[in-house]
Design an enzyme around this catalytic site. Structure first.
Site, PDB file in Angstrom:
ATOM      1  N   ASP A   1     -16.406  -3.315 -38.754  1.00  0.00           N
ATOM      2  CA  ASP A   1     -16.076  -3.757 -40.108  1.00  0.00           C
ATOM      3  C   ASP A   1     -16.981  -4.948 -40.437  1.00  0.00           C
ATOM      4  O   ASP A   1     -17.551  -5.564 -39.537  1.00  0.00           O
ATOM      5  CB  ASP A   1     -14.599  -4.169 -40.148  1.00  0.00           C
ATOM      6  CG  ASP A   1     -14.191  -4.715 -41.500  1.00  0.00           C
ATOM      7  OD1 ASP A   1     -14.564  -4.119 -42.510  1.00  0.00           O
ATOM      8  OD2 ASP A   1     -13.521  -5.762 -41.520  1.00  0.00           O
TER       9      ASP A   1
ATOM     10  N   CYS B   1       0.835  -1.212   0.000  1.00  0.00           N
ATOM     11  CA  CYS B   1       0.000   0.000   0.000  1.00  0.00           C
ATOM     12  C   CYS B   1       0.862   1.251   0.000  1.00  0.00           C
ATOM     13  O   CYS B   1       2.098   1.169   0.056  1.00  0.00           O
ATOM     14  CB  CYS B   1      -0.957  -0.018   1.192  1.00  0.00           C
ATOM     15  SG  CYS B   1      -0.177   0.376   2.759  1.00  0.00           S
TER      16      CYS B   1
END
Length: 703
Positions: free
Chosen positions: A398, A13
């Protein structure tokens, strides 16, 4: 400048980050530090000749480090999070602290010998790591949770709140153990991907089969895989056939039939028959390795929310500490208030000052989302794309290879101007064999299967992007391309246009074979729609996403396919630059746009879109490199899955940040009014950290 990655044990941390940053700020030659709490790694940009300086500096602050993947010191052996000794000590200390609390409550004497003895015993049993880290923080003038906890525990003891001091120490130690466990779950989600491919394989050595470490296998080796075994490395099937469970790579729930010349992937499971395959890549360049590498890179890059939280914490913690000091001193100095009333309030505020819950929630949530995506066949290349996916309002797609199979078959051959069908096919195949377009491949395959003849020699071959190809055969120029190319060469006529229109209305793609003077034939091909495309479009619409088709195919074919799958809007006859311009237009209109494609001509549009999606298992390398997310199943059904994971990630990030801030505000108010005790503040702070971490881990179960 060099970049060296270090494995740092205990880097969990921001408390450790601050210690390291303060230690390194006086070391010349270090220009940048990047921290990854989930992987417990530190990436250092430097120009030092010896990294031992960095290792020694980390050791000085009480942490262990090694250069990642460096020969002798490969990796630090991680101590088991749930060591019985640690849990036993916390349990004993907890009973002692609880005993002190209970005895003090009933005896109304917090300073009795028994209370002090039990409290000091609890603090000694589990408080050493806190005080050690707190002292290191004090020496380096670092504001972190260990320093704040050390001050809070010491302050509580000084004013005679022994049960409080003991309970705070025990709760903090317990919360640290549980928090490490929860972070380990997020780490294992990524590490689990690395373990799905076997370490050894049966390699052909002459006429024998030898069990060989995968790391020694080279491209071109022949591997045998038995039923039930995992495939060790990527390759192409040489003999035999089988049903392969590709879920570890693509997320497909249904096994895929594999025959000769089909690709097999490392980490997938051979369900039935034995087969042999030829290795096509190195162990570090398999599809699985690319997934792992991309996920590792993605989690190392801070998402927008994490960058915001880091900036917020930078100012929040010092402000809270200054506020606590003021609350402790000002009432006594200026208003004659007793220090014994305001000092406990200040100590509670010191505990509240730690932003652990706020800071740790973001990386845990993001890594869990990345891991959940990888498990379901989504290779997300950055935490930014995961977090921003919920903003998508329109997705452009596409057609060929994306909505359709990308493997068209020849359906019609029309001879014109007296040229035979075989001649038309032979000319088209001779030119198209040099092209990588799926339609060209269909024509070549059809010719080879039907006539088995040799192709013609081509001279001065060249591709005409978005139009077709051109070359000379026997000193005569021939063109093979689309309607636009015929128009450009001025060889089209009304009769030809009518035939083209008829074929295109049937959803077929037309190819025109011509000289520089006339059209000699038309070939029509049809590309089957993928069986998941319509369902994917439907699910996107249910999620409120508009769909747009952008294709180089003609408008009749494009509209026919769009109607069959439910596409909202169609842009046909698109060259690569037109696709790019259309994405620009959509961004102006909708702000946040996604683009899905699989070919080289899609790469510019994929790069321009806010999030580019490529078909992972069959897409071209350039599309995969350009795209931000790869759909490993080669199916659009993964698009709504990505949107759902992204939205869930975004929601959990908002929940976590809101929860952490609300808890801080509530306990700030309680502290000011004297309603919060020290151990309550620790319980709330560390409890909030655990809540947000476990809330983030829920993403691992996303379906």
């Amino acid at each position: 400048m060099k970049i060296t990655v270090f494995s740092v044990l205990g880097l969990d941390c921001p408390a450790e980050e601050k210690l390291i940053r303060n230690k390194f700020k006086n070391i010349s030659g270090i220009t940048n530090l990047e921290f990854n709490f989930i992987r417990q790694e530190l990436m250092v940009t430097h120009d030092l000749s010896d990294v031992q300086i960095i290792l020694s500096a980390i050791k000085d602050i009480g942490m262990e480090a090694s250069v990642k993947n460096s020969g002798a010191s490969k990796q630090i052996k991680k101590k088991p999070t749930f060591a019985y000794k640690s849990w036993g000590l916390v349990a004993i200390a907890g009973l002692m602290a609880l005993g002190a609390e209970v005895y003090a409550y009933f005896s109304q004497n917090e300073k009795s010998i028994l209370v002090i003895f039990l409290s000091i015993g609890a603090i000694i049993l589990v408080g050493k790591p806190t005080f050690k880290k707190g002292w290191l923080a004090l020496r380096s003038f670092t504001l972190n949770i260990n320093f704040l906890m050390m001050i809070a525990i010491t302050g509580a003891a000084i004013i005679g709140e022994w049960p409080e001091a003991a309970m705070v120490t025990v709760l903090f130690a317990l919360a640290e153990l549980i928090e490490r466990y929860s972070l380990d779950k997020a780490r294992h989600a990524i590490e689990g991907l690395m373990e799905i491919a076997p370490n050894e394989a049966l390699v052909k050595n002459g006429n024998e089969w030898k069990l060989t470490p995968v790391i020694e296998i080279t491209q071109g080796d022949i591997i045998k895989v038995k039923p039930g075994e995992r495939i060790p490395i990527d390759g192409i099937l040489m003999s035999g056939n089988s049903s392969i469970n590709q879920a570890p790579i693509t997320g497909e729930s249904i096994p895929v039939e594999k025959n000769i010349d089909d690709i097999v992937y490392a980490g997938t499971i051979n369900e039935h028959g034995s087969f042999e395959f030829k290795v096509t890549t190195s162990v570090n360049n398999t599809m699985l390795a690319k997934i792992i590498h991309s996920v590792e890179e993605a989690q190392a890059v801070k998402a927008p929310t994490q960058r915001f939280v880091d900036q917020f914490s930078k100012y929040y913690t010092p402000l809270m500490v200054i506020t606590a000091i003021c609350i402790a001193i000002i009432p006594s100095l200026f208003f004659g208030q007793p220090l014994s009333i305001w000092l406990p309030k200040a100590l509670v505020l010191l505990v509240i000052a730690c932003p652990c819950a706020l800071v740790i929630s973001t990386p845990v949530t993001v890594v869990s989302g990345l891991a959940a995506g990888a498990r379901q066949g989504l290779l997300i290349k950055g935490s930014t794309y995961l977090e921003n996916g919920h903003k998508l309002r329109v997705i452009a797609l596409d057609k060929t290879g994306t909505i359709t199979q990308g493997k068209p078959l020849v359906t019609n051959i029309i001879s014109l101007n007296g040229v035979k069908e075989e001649t038309i096919l032979k000319i088209a195949a001779s030119l198209d064999i040099l092209s990588e377009h799926p339609v060209a491949h269909a024509i070549v395959t059809h010719y080879q299967q039907k006539y088995s003849g040799d192709i013609l020699e081509i001279k001065q071959f060249s591709a005409i992007p978005g139009h077709g190809v051109v070359g000379y055969i026997d000193n005569k120029i021939y063109y093979v391309g689309n309607h636009r190319l015929a128009e450009k060469n001025k060889v089209c006529s009304k009769e030809i246009e009518l035939q083209l229109e008829h074929l295109e209305q049937e959803g077929k793609t037309t190819v025109i074979i011509s000289t520089d003077q006339q059209v000699i034939g038309i070939i029509a091909v049809a590309d089957a729609i993928k069986n998941t495309s319509a369902q994917a479009i439907k699910e996107l619409h249910q999620l409120g996403i508009k769909t747009v088709m952008i294709t180089g195919d003609n408008s009749l074919t494009a509209n026919s396919i769009a109607n069959l799958v439910g596409i909202d809007e169609v842009y046909a006859n698109m060259l690569p630059e037109n696709k790019l311009a259309t994405i620009d237009k959509l961004i102006d209109q909708y702000q946040f746009v996604g683009m899905v494609g699989d070919g080289i001509n899609d790469a510019p549009a994929l790069a321009k879109a806010n999030i580019g999606f490529a078909m992972g298992s069959e897409g071209t390398d350039i599309a995969l490199e350009t795209a931000d997310v790869a759909l490993m199943e080669n199916s659009l059904i993964k698009l709504p899955t990505f949107i759902k994971i992204s939205r869930k990630t975004s929601n959990i990030l908002i929940q976590n940040i809101s929860f952490a801030i609300i808890v801080k505000i509530i306990f700030f108010a309680l502290a000011i009014f004297g309603k919060a005790t020290l151990w309550m503040a620790v319980f709330a702070d560390m409890g909030a950290s655990l809540v947000v971490v476990f809330n983030g881990l829920r993403l691992l179960k996303s379906r």
